[in-house]
Design an enzyme around this catalytic site. Structure first.
Site, PDB file in Angstrom:
ATOM      1  N   ALA A 269       0.841  -1.183   0.000  1.00  0.00           N
ATOM      2  CA  ALA A 269       0.000   0.000   0.000  1.00  0.00           C
ATOM      3  C   ALA A 269       0.883   1.243   0.000  1.00  0.00           C
ATOM      4  CB  ALA A 269      -0.932  -0.034   1.214  1.00  0.00           C
TER       5      ALA A 269
ATOM      6  N   LYS B  99       7.497   0.042  13.215  1.00  0.00           N
ATOM      7  CA  LYS B  99       7.889  -0.477  11.905  1.00  0.00           C
ATOM      8  C   LYS B  99       8.816   0.493  11.176  1.00  0.00           C
ATOM      9  CE  LYS B  99       5.773  -1.648   7.424  1.00  0.00           C
ATOM     10  NZ  LYS B  99       4.512  -1.984   6.731  1.00  0.00           N
TER      11      LYS B  99
ATOM     12  N   PHE C 295       1.670   2.082   8.200  1.00  0.00           N
ATOM     13  CA  PHE C 295       1.287   2.131   6.789  1.00  0.00           C
ATOM     14  C   PHE C 295       1.937   0.982   6.021  1.00  0.00           C
ATOM     15  CE2 PHE C 295       4.679   5.564   6.806  1.00  0.00           C
ATOM     16  CZ  PHE C 295       5.614   4.942   5.998  1.00  0.00           C
ATOM     17  N   CYS C 296       1.297   0.628   4.902  1.00  0.00           N
ATOM     18  CA  CYS C 296       1.697  -0.524   4.080  1.00  0.00           C
ATOM     19  C   CYS C 296       1.846  -1.775   4.953  1.00  0.00           C
ATOM     20  CB  CYS C 296       3.003  -0.238   3.344  1.00  0.00           C
ATOM     21  SG  CYS C 296       3.317  -1.341   1.945  1.00  0.00           S
ATOM     22  N   PRO C 297       0.774  -2.155   5.688  1.00  0.00           N
ATOM     23  CA  PRO C 297       0.880  -3.258   6.654  1.00  0.00           C
ATOM     24  C   PRO C 297       1.012  -4.623   5.988  1.00  0.00           C
ATOM     25  CG  PRO C 297      -1.403  -2.569   6.414  1.00  0.00           C
ATOM     26  CD  PRO C 297      -0.581  -1.602   5.607  1.00  0.00           C
TER      27      PRO C 297
END
Length: 263
Positions: A84, A152, A139-141
């Site tokens: 993502a 992260k 974000f972008c999991p």
């Protein structure tokens, strides 16, 4: 262990440069690897870009938001690999391992684990311990989020072609995690237009950079460490100029944009 590995470190892409060109270059090279070119490790950075996933592009307001970003000098593109939205700066490293799959038998989970192990090993000079596992609210999991102390700093995705594939990661080094998270959250809030849509709910306190989490001084320092890790994974290593032509990249940029970046 690779019998042979070629390592390419691309120059920092400026804001004037189309960020999709980096993905197009890898797409062309992935096809070449499928035809017998040695495996490749590619490291690159972009000065100011927002890269989103295919599901992000389907948000109702995504097209207008991306156009407004471009008008502000933030380059945008839809990534052909999974994942993502991710904000790119000179302090964020992108790394891809491009590998053959001529027998069409691969174990993506094992390759994800190998990429995690390379990222972890590159942190040893700073005596930092990183773990893999999804960080909720980042974000972008994904299942292979890489984190330190619950924050992260790295996400991993993959892309498969007919006879080759790549494992790709972004690694935040110099930036503050909350600052990048706020920028990605701003994109989602604008692209979703307040509608009840399925998109990552990015939260503060979930992201971090290796400078703040582990004392890594710069993106260059971590890249150098990661390159040394890659060099140990191969019997023969070369760091040579790419044989991908500008014309091939331009054609692939057009193809990827037509295929993925459309309403």
């Amino acid at each position: 262990m690779f019998e042979e590995l070629q390592i390419y470190e691309s120059p920092l892409m400026r804001s004037s440069e189309d960020v999709l060109a980096a993905f197009a270059w890898e797409e062309v090279l992935c096809k070449q690897v499928g035809q017998g070119h040695p495996p490749v490790a590619h490291l690159w950075r972009h000065e100011n870009a927002l890269v989103i996933g295919l599901r992000d592009r389907r948000l109702k307001g995504a097209s207008g938001v991306l156009q407004s970003y471009e008008s502000r000098g933030i380059r945008t593109c839809v990534r052909p690999s999974g994942g993502a939205a991710v904000k790119l700066t000179p302090g964020v490293i992108n790394v891809s391992l491009i590998m053959p799959n001529t027998d069409r038998v691969i174990n993506i989970h094992e390759d994800f684990k190998k990429m995690v192990s390379y990222i972890q090993e590159a942190l040893l000079p700073w005596e930092a311990v990183a773990k893999a596992g999804e960080i909720e609210g980042a974000f972008c999991p994904g299942d292979y989020d890489v984190s330190i102390a619950g924050r992260k700093f790295c996400g991993i995705a993959q892309r498969r072609l007919a006879k080759a594939y790549l494992i790709t990661a972004f690694i935040i080094v110099e930036d503050h995690g909350d600052d990048l998270a706020a920028e990605v959250r701003e994109f989602y809030d604008a692209a979703a237009k307040g509608e009840e849509e399925d998109y990552p709910q990015v939260k503060s306190g979930t992201m971090g950079g290796l400078r703040e989490l582990a004392g890594v001084p710069s993106a260059e320092a971590y890249m150098n460490s990661l390159i040394q890790v890659f060099r140990k994974q191969a019997v023969h290593v070369s760091e040579t100029e790419s044989k991908v032509s500008g014309e091939e990249v331009e054609k692939m940029v057009t193809l990827l944009r037509e295929r993925y970046d459309r309403d």
